[in-house]
Motif scaffolding. Structure first.
Motif, PDB file in Angstrom:
ATOM      1  N   PHE A  64      29.409  36.959  45.260  1.00 39.25           N
ATOM      2  CA  PHE A  64      30.265  37.795  44.424  1.00 39.25           C
ATOM      3  C   PHE A  64      31.262  38.560  45.293  1.00 39.25           C
ATOM      4  O   PHE A  64      32.432  38.724  44.929  1.00 39.25           O
ATOM      5  CB  PHE A  64      29.424  38.768  43.604  1.00 39.25           C
ATOM      6  N   SER A  65      30.828  39.013  46.441  1.00 41.61           N
ATOM      7  CA  SER A  65      31.709  39.753  47.345  1.00 41.61           C
ATOM      8  C   SER A  65      32.890  38.899  47.785  1.00 41.61           C
ATOM      9  O   SER A  65      34.035  39.375  47.850  1.00 41.61           O
ATOM     10  CB  SER A  65      30.911  40.219  48.577  1.00 41.61           C
ATOM     11  N   GLU A  66      32.621  37.631  48.089  1.00 39.34           N
ATOM     12  CA  GLU A  66      33.688  36.715  48.500  1.00 39.34           C
ATOM     13  C   GLU A  66      34.703  36.530  47.371  1.00 39.34           C
ATOM     14  O   GLU A  66      35.921  36.603  47.603  1.00 39.34           O
ATOM     15  CB  GLU A  66      33.080  35.363  48.869  1.00 39.34           C
ATOM     16  N   ILE A  67      34.205  36.311  46.175  1.00 39.48           N
ATOM     17  CA  ILE A  67      35.098  36.129  45.028  1.00 39.48           C
ATOM     18  C   ILE A  67      35.957  37.368  44.817  1.00 39.48           C
ATOM     19  O   ILE A  67      37.170  37.278  44.601  1.00 39.48           O
ATOM     20  CB  ILE A  67      34.288  35.835  43.759  1.00 39.48           C
ATOM     21  N   LYS A  68      35.327  38.516  44.847  1.00 35.22           N
ATOM     22  CA  LYS A  68      36.029  39.780  44.597  1.00 35.22           C
ATOM     23  C   LYS A  68      37.174  39.984  45.588  1.00 35.22           C
ATOM     24  O   LYS A  68      38.284  40.360  45.207  1.00 35.22           O
ATOM     25  CB  LYS A  68      35.037  40.935  44.690  1.00 35.22           C
ATOM     26  N   GLN A  69      36.909  39.709  46.853  1.00 35.21           N
ATOM     27  CA  GLN A  69      37.923  39.893  47.884  1.00 35.21           C
ATOM     28  C   GLN A  69      39.073  38.912  47.724  1.00 35.21           C
ATOM     29  O   GLN A  69      40.251  39.285  47.771  1.00 35.21           O
ATOM     30  CB  GLN A  69      37.290  39.735  49.270  1.00 35.21           C
ATOM     31  N   VAL A  70      38.747  37.637  47.510  1.00 36.79           N
ATOM     32  CA  VAL A  70      39.770  36.606  47.371  1.00 36.79           C
ATOM     33  C   VAL A  70      40.611  36.841  46.116  1.00 36.79           C
ATOM     34  O   VAL A  70      41.843  36.739  46.148  1.00 36.79           O
ATOM     35  CB  VAL A  70      39.124  35.204  47.319  1.00 36.79           C
ATOM     36  N   ALA A  71      39.943  37.160  45.013  1.00 34.63           N
ATOM     37  CA  ALA A  71      40.646  37.351  43.748  1.00 34.63           C
ATOM     38  C   ALA A  71      41.658  38.475  43.821  1.00 34.63           C
ATOM     39  O   ALA A  71      42.764  38.379  43.264  1.00 34.63           O
ATOM     40  CB  ALA A  71      39.642  37.630  42.635  1.00 34.63           C
ATOM     41  N   LYS A  72      41.307  39.542  44.506  1.00 32.01           N
ATOM     42  CA  LYS A  72      42.206  40.691  44.614  1.00 32.01           C
ATOM     43  C   LYS A  72      43.461  40.332  45.396  1.00 32.01           C
ATOM     44  O   LYS A  72      44.582  40.660  44.991  1.00 32.01           O
ATOM     45  CB  LYS A  72      41.481  41.856  45.292  1.00 32.01           C
ATOM     46  N   ILE A  73      43.298  39.624  46.509  1.00 30.62           N
ATOM     47  CA  ILE A  73      44.449  39.257  47.350  1.00 30.62           C
ATOM     48  C   ILE A  73      45.314  38.208  46.666  1.00 30.62           C
ATOM     49  O   ILE A  73      46.539  38.321  46.625  1.00 30.62           O
ATOM     50  CB  ILE A  73      43.966  38.731  48.715  1.00 30.62           C
ATOM     51  N   ALA A  74      44.667  37.189  46.089  1.00 30.24           N
ATOM     52  CA  ALA A  74      45.401  36.063  45.505  1.00 30.24           C
ATOM     53  C   ALA A  74      45.963  36.374  44.119  1.00 30.24           C
ATOM     54  O   ALA A  74      46.835  35.646  43.639  1.00 30.24           O
ATOM     55  CB  ALA A  74      44.489  34.838  45.427  1.00 30.24           C
ATOM     56  N   GLY A  75      45.456  37.421  43.494  1.00 27.52           N
ATOM     57  CA  GLY A  75      45.912  37.743  42.142  1.00 27.52           C
ATOM     58  C   GLY A  75      45.387  36.782  41.097  1.00 27.52           C
ATOM     59  O   GLY A  75      46.109  36.382  40.180  1.00 27.52           O
TER      60      GLY A  75
END
Length: 220
Positions: A64-75
């Motif tokens: 979940f942490s990986e998804i959260k970080q990627v999603a925020k940067i990539a929009g």
């Protein structure tokens, strides 16, 4: 109207072609793949994508942490999950953490699995996706392989919006739509030439799906 997802995008020219042709979903791979991309690159090549077009991050067994970080940067607006759900992702789904991040969840399943109906029924995702088996392929998806559409379609009942992926191209998408009447079709290798996205194939595929949808609506 059957929606279209163009997946495995890595270049702005192909993002622009997909948008211009009427794609509804743009897919970006954040897993081991020859089409993998960084979240920073996605942010750069999607700056001018209209808000109504979804940006989907494709992950294989992420935390979940990986998804959260990627999603925020990539929009990202959606995430697509392949493989076993990790404990942190299962917990996030259970407590509505993805909803809090304004992320919709697409969960991918092997379209030929013997336990497919049970898996679809138990899925906590917002959308479900059927793909070809990935056990004997290098990557989870994007391998250009189809699965047994006729058998699968007859064996399952789906209550959630359904994506169909795996080996789609302009010449067989009508059969896939006829079998499943899906919410959306998801294509990657079928709009490539020599392993690279092809703007002409992207445009032709989207046009074909939209025409099929219009014809189906007209004939009802």
């Amino acid at each position: 109207m059957t929606k279209v997802k163009i997946c495995g995008l890595t270049q702005s020219v192909h993002v622009a072609a997909s948008v211009a042709a009427g794609a509804d979903y743009l897919g970006f791979v954040f897993a081991k793949s020859r089409r993998s991309i960084t979240p920073e690159a996605v942010q750069a090549i999607t700056q001018h994508v209209p808000q109504h077009i979804a940006k989907v991050g494709v992950f294989v067994q992420p935390t979940f942490s990986e998804i959260k970080q990627v999603a925020k940067i990539a929009g990202l607006t959606h995430i697509q999950l392949h493989g076993r759900l990790t404990d942190s992702v299962q917990q996030a789904l259970a407590v509505g953490a993805f909803q809090q991040l304004h992320l919709s969840v697409i969960q991918s399943f092997n379209g030929e699995a013997a336990t497919l109906q049970r898996e679809l029924t138990q899925s906590p995702a917002d959308f479900v996706l059927l793909d070809a088996p990935a056990e004997e392929t290098v990557y989870a998806g994007g391998n250009g392989q189809t699965f047994d559409w006729d058998t699968s379609a007859k064996a399952i009942t789906v209550s959630k919006p359904l994506f169909i992926a795996g080996g789609l191209h302009q010449d067989n998408v009508q059969q896939a739509i006829s079998c499943f009447h899906p919410y959306a079709v998801d294509i990657s290798s079928g709009v490539e030439t020599n392993g690279q996205k092809d703007t002409a194939k992207i445009t032709a595929f989207i046009k074909k799906v939209k025409e099929l949808s219009i014809n189906e609506t007209t004939n009802k």
